[in-house]
Structures are given as C-alpha cells and as structure tokens.
Design a protein around this motif. Structure first.
Motif, PDB file in Angstrom:
ATOM      1  N   ARG A   1       6.293  -5.008  -4.981  1.00 59.69           N
ATOM      2  CA  ARG A   1       5.181  -4.056  -4.855  1.00 59.69           C
ATOM      3  C   ARG A   1       5.674  -2.669  -4.473  1.00 59.69           C
ATOM      4  O   ARG A   1       5.157  -1.658  -4.956  1.00 59.69           O
TER       5      ARG A   1
ATOM      6  N   LEU B   1       0.432  -2.913   1.335  1.00 58.16           N
ATOM      7  CA  LEU B   1       1.091  -3.111   0.039  1.00 58.16           C
ATOM      8  C   LEU B   1       0.226  -3.962  -0.881  1.00 58.16           C
ATOM      9  O   LEU B   1       0.121  -3.701  -2.080  1.00 58.16           O
ATOM     10  N   GLU B   2      -0.400  -4.975  -0.294  1.00 55.46           N
ATOM     11  CA  GLU B   2      -1.238  -5.858  -1.102  1.00 55.46           C
ATOM     12  C   GLU B   2      -2.464  -5.109  -1.626  1.00 55.46           C
ATOM     13  O   GLU B   2      -2.824  -5.226  -2.799  1.00 55.46           O
ATOM     14  N   ALA B   3      -3.075  -4.308  -0.739  1.00 59.30           N
ATOM     15  CA  ALA B   3      -4.249  -3.535  -1.150  1.00 59.30           C
ATOM     16  C   ALA B   3      -3.872  -2.573  -2.280  1.00 59.30           C
ATOM     17  O   ALA B   3      -4.591  -2.431  -3.279  1.00 59.30           O
TER      18      ALA B   3
ATOM     19  N   VAL C   1       7.919 -10.561  -3.055  1.00 59.98           N
ATOM     20  CA  VAL C   1       6.700  -9.932  -3.571  1.00 59.98           C
ATOM     21  C   VAL C   1       6.519  -8.545  -2.956  1.00 59.98           C
ATOM     22  O   VAL C   1       6.153  -7.587  -3.645  1.00 59.98           O
ATOM     23  N   ALA C   2       6.809  -8.426  -1.663  1.00 56.78           N
ATOM     24  CA  ALA C   2       6.696  -7.113  -1.013  1.00 56.78           C
ATOM     25  C   ALA C   2       7.669  -6.124  -1.659  1.00 56.78           C
ATOM     26  O   ALA C   2       7.319  -4.968  -1.926  1.00 56.78           O
TER      27      ALA C   2
ATOM     28  N   THR D   1       4.564   1.341   3.193  1.00 57.62           N
ATOM     29  CA  THR D   1       5.299   0.307   2.460  1.00 57.62           C
ATOM     30  C   THR D   1       5.920  -0.735   3.390  1.00 57.62           C
ATOM     31  O   THR D   1       6.492  -1.710   2.920  1.00 57.62           O
TER      32      THR D   1
ATOM     33  N   PHE E   1      -1.388  -2.945  -4.391  1.00 58.86           N
ATOM     34  CA  PHE E   1      -1.081  -3.737  -5.591  1.00 58.86           C
ATOM     35  C   PHE E   1      -2.374  -4.186  -6.291  1.00 58.86           C
ATOM     36  O   PHE E   1      -2.475  -4.115  -7.524  1.00 58.86           O
ATOM     37  N   ASN E   2      -3.360  -4.605  -5.508  1.00 67.85           N
ATOM     38  CA  ASN E   2      -4.613  -5.049  -6.111  1.00 67.85           C
ATOM     39  C   ASN E   2      -5.329  -3.903  -6.813  1.00 67.85           C
ATOM     40  O   ASN E   2      -5.933  -4.087  -7.868  1.00 67.85           O
TER      41      ASN E   2
ATOM     42  N   ALA F   1       7.477 -14.410  -0.260  1.00 72.87           N
ATOM     43  CA  ALA F   1       6.630 -13.359   0.315  1.00 72.87           C
ATOM     44  C   ALA F   1       7.392 -12.039   0.408  1.00 72.87           C
ATOM     45  O   ALA F   1       6.874 -10.966   0.075  1.00 72.87           O
TER      46      ALA F   1
ATOM     47  N   PRO G   1       2.636  -5.227   4.954  1.00 69.30           N
ATOM     48  CA  PRO G   1       2.338  -6.114   3.827  1.00 69.30           C
ATOM     49  C   PRO G   1       0.872  -6.036   3.363  1.00 69.30           C
ATOM     50  O   PRO G   1       0.601  -6.125   2.166  1.00 69.30           O
ATOM     51  N   ASP G   2      -0.068  -5.830   4.303  1.00 74.64           N
ATOM     52  CA  ASP G   2      -1.475  -5.734   3.914  1.00 74.64           C
ATOM     53  C   ASP G   2      -1.733  -4.469   3.095  1.00 74.64           C
ATOM     54  O   ASP G   2      -2.455  -4.493   2.096  1.00 74.64           O
TER      55      ASP G   2
END
Ligand code: ATP
Ligand code: MG
Ligand code: MG
Ligand code: MG
Length: 436
Positions: free
Chosen positions: A175, A245-247, A171-172, A239, A249-250, A168, A242-243
C-alpha cells in the motif's frame, strides 16, 4: 546549452518508421535515435528527460524507505535455474554464453538476483522489512518492438523488491508503494490510473497496473471518474499507521477500474453512466505481491522470533522509466509538438534570439543565458524567427523567452507559456522570476 553548438538534431519531416505521435516527436525533437531494432541511443536532451523522470521516481521510492542499489544487467543462468524460471521464461530472454561457455542472460527483471542478494545478507526477522530498488536497463526480446521507446527491447526500468515478515506487513508495504506510485506519476505531470491486474496462478487481489490514458495505448481501460482529480501530493497519509494505509487503499481501489483483460461487464453496469470513462491506456507501472514464491523456490529463509526459520513474503514493483518518456508525450502534446510538464522538461525555457548578430539582442540573450546556462536552450542560430518558433514548439520547453530588436530596446522580452500559448511582455527580471 547553446543550440548552435549542441547535439540536438531536430527533423522537419515526420520519419516514416514512426507510427505513433510520441515516437515521431521523440525523433523529430532530437531526443533519441534507433541503433538496432528496439534499441535506442538517448541524445543529450533525451537523456535529460530520462534523468528527470528517474530522479522523481527515486525521490518517491526513498520517501517510502526503499533503498537504492545497482544490480548488474548480466545475470547467471544458474540463479534462474534455482527459481525454475530459466526454462519457463521463453524466447523473450536474451541468453548469452561467455568464453568459458558459462551461461548468462541479460536481465529482463531481477526477482532471482535480489532474492539471492537478500539471502546472502539478511538472516533474522529483526532486519525486516527491507525494500531494495534499482534503476537499470532491462532486455526483453519482444516479438514486435514498436512505438519507439514505448515497446523497446532494451529499456530502463525502476524495479523494487520487498521482503516482509508476514502477510499483514507485506500488504502495508504494498500500500505504501501504491501511494508512492500515485505521487510519482502526479509529479511527472500525468494521471496514471491504478487498475486491478491479473495475478496469474498465485491468485489474490494484490496486483495493480498503472495506466496513462492515450488513444494509442495497447490496453482498453474502463474506470470510474471518481479516480480522476485526486491530489496525492497534498494527501497526508500516515504511512506508518496501518488503518490510515487501509483507508487510503480502499479509497483508491473501491471505484471501478480495469483493463480489458480484467473487465467485468456486470460490475461496470453498476457504475453511474456519467461516471463511466472508457478509452485506451499505456501501462507505465505494475506492482505485485507474490508471497513466498521466490524465497521458497530459491531456499531463502531467515530466523523468526520463535527461533524457527521462515520464508519472507515478497512483492515487486516496476516503473517503465524509458517508456514513460514516450507515454508522457502521448499525454502531453499538440499539433506543433511536445508540451513537457515542468518537472520532466529537458530545459526550463528556450531563449529565442530573433535577430542573431544584432548587438542589443545578442547582449540581452547572453545576459539571460548566463543566469542559468543549464536551464536554458539558447537558440543563437542565424535562422529565421519562424524556424526558431517552430523548433521551440516542437521541443516543448515549458517557456519561451523571445528577444527581438524592438522590445530589447525597452529592456523587455516576450514570455510565452508553451502549454497555454499565453504571451506577456515583461522585464528580464520579471520573466526570470517566472521561469526559474
Ligand atoms: P507489457 O504488458 O507492456 O508488455 P509487462 O507487463 O510485460 O509490460 P512488467 O513486467 O510489468 O511489464 O514490467 C514493469 C514495467 O516495465 C511495465 O509496467 C512497463 O512500464 C515497463 N516495460 C515492460 N516492457 C517494456 C518494453 N518492452 N519497453 C519499455 N518498457 C517496458
Ligand atoms: Mg511484456
Ligand atoms: Mg503488461
Ligand atoms: Mg506488467
């Protein structure tokens, strides 16, 4: 710099050995000279470009908490035997022997060295994550060095390496690096589209190549136009969240984008016709998550929260700094020469003295030049105006400050913007305010 005294050998004719426009223009604008196959000397203006690119890369790496180091170009073969890559790497690796018959190599990349360096230093999970990078020359004995600095044998790369406690966290880090890359390329004045890349035997989805579109690119590219025109510099991605960053990345990875190697004709069908963009691209960056491949093979573990040892998760992140000098020209030129983005240009402006030797023109040029000698290339040569205009266009300075006897009498100059060709007559102060 004064052009009359500078080491800036421009060429009028196209050099026969250069097949693509960026190579031709880099030779003609006096940026580089070849010293051996695929090996180049960077002349003063070219070196400024290389430094400007490096500095932007550096600022964006620092911004995501990567720390700069400088690892050597020469590496011991034993390091690579530890990971098992010494034999696997093949003929692209330049192998060297010292006087004691110890085997060395000129680094083509630095996973082994950085993993060893990390292992000597970091012993506990408390010291993770760590991201180290350097901007250093690499050597790869390319089968076909070509296109000038775009596929050299010796080339300058920024390579970063990350160490995280778990997937996890890795991955962060990946990103964050992706955002850093998008910002870097945007600041360099080019659009590089991230495309899913082959992860080879390790599998997974976490590898992206960044490609600049150019008709002379070596890869075919297919992507959704949704990836164009996003402004990553104004994008407030938190950054540390994590949320967020995920948004982010998507948003970057959900539109279709692939090189010919990864192209999926079925998925491509689903992209609306008016959104399809297809062409050629130059790989200028590549980011990769590869887990514990090197920490495990090289036996580099740290102590975990539970007291046991574990292998940190790694990623590596490359940018082709010297290739970018060529790739930016591929994307930014016209029939007259280079059109440097402001952020990369070796000089902000050329000062074109249309009548060297004329008291008034000379004085005005000297006055302007004295304001910022490092920012200007002062064309003080006793050449015809046409030659000066042509050379300034060729070298691609963002601005040209034209000083001629008529306007000089009125204390005015003509200011030309290279990118648009737009010209305006201004006072010296007005022109300087725009240029500097
Ligand atoms: P390519 O597919 O062009 O051979 P690569 O995939 O082998 O490149 P990487 O190992 O991903 O290259 O290295 C990171 C970056 O270094 C590349 O994205 C590219 O910008 C740059 N690079 C690689 N090889 C060269 C080269 N021979 N000359 C200049 N730059 C290079
Ligand atoms: Mg390669
Ligand atoms: Mg590649
Ligand atoms: Mg690559």
């Amino acid at each position: 710099m004064r052009l009359s005294r500078s080491f800036l050998p421009t060429l009028k004719e196209n050099p026969a050995e250069a097949q693509i426009v960026s190579h031709r223009l880099m030779l003609r604008a006096g940026l580089i000279r070849q010293t051996a196959s695929g090996i180049y000397a960077w002349l003063p203006a070219g070196l400024k470009v290389l430094r400007n690119i490096s500095q932007i890369v550096r600022e964006e790496q620092d911004r995501v908490d990567a720390q700069e180091v400088l690892m050597p170009t020469l590496q011991s073969a034993d390091l690579w035997r530890r990971s098992g890559r010494y034999d696997a790497y093949g003929p692209e690796m330049l192998r060297i022997q010292d006087r004691h018959k110890r085997e060395l190599l000129y680094g083509p990349t630095n996973e082994e060295m950085v993993t060893d360096l990390f292992g000597q230093t970091v012993k506990s999970y408390k010291d993770l994550p760590q991201v180290l990078y350097h901007i250093q020359w690499k050597f790869r004995d390319e089968m076909r060095p070509r296109f000038g600095v775009m596929r050299g044998r010796e080339f300058l790369m920024k390579d970063a390496y990350s160490f995280d406690v778990d997937y996890a966290s890795a991955v962060a880090t990946y990103r964050r690096m992706m955002l850093a890359y998008l910002r870097t390329f945007q600041r360099l004045g080019v659009r590089a589209v991230p495309m899913r890349a082959d992860t080879g035997p390790i599998g997974g989805e976490l590898s992206h190549e960044f490609l600049i579109l150019a008709p002379t690119g070596e890869s075919g590219v297919f992507y959704d136009a949704a990836l164009e025109d996003q402004d990553w510099l104004d994008e407030p991605v938190d950054t540390n969240n994590p949320d967020a960053l995920e948004a982010f990345f998507n948003r970057v990875t959900s539109p279709y984008a692939a090189t010919d190697e990864m192209h999926d004709a079925v998925a491509w069908e689903a992209v609306p016709e008016e959104q399809k963009r297809e062409g050629r691209g130059v790989e200028v960056g590549h980011i990769f998550y590869f887990g514990t491949k090197y920490t495990q093979s090289m036996g580099v573990s740290v102590s975990g929260a539970d007291g046991g040892q574990f292998f940190p998760e790694m990623g590596s992140y490359g940018i082709g700094v010297s290739r970018l000098a060529g790739a930016i020209i591929e994307a930014c030129h016209d029939e007259n020469g280079i059109i440097w983005p402001d952020s990369v240009a070796p000089f902000r402006a050329a000062i074109l003295n249309l009548k060297s030797g004329d008291g008034l023109c000379d004085e005005m040029c000297e006055q302007i030049y004295a304001k910022a000698p490092e920012a200007f290339l002062y064309d003080d040569r006793p050449e015809r105006a046409g030659v000066k205009f042509a050379d300034a266009d060729l070298m691609g300075h963002p601005w040209q400050i034209v000083v001629g006897p008529r306007s000089a009498k009125e204390g005015r100059v003509e200011l030309k913007r290279r990118a648009t060709g737009e010209r305006q007559e201004l006072s010296v102060d007005e022109a300087l305010a725009l240029v500097l």
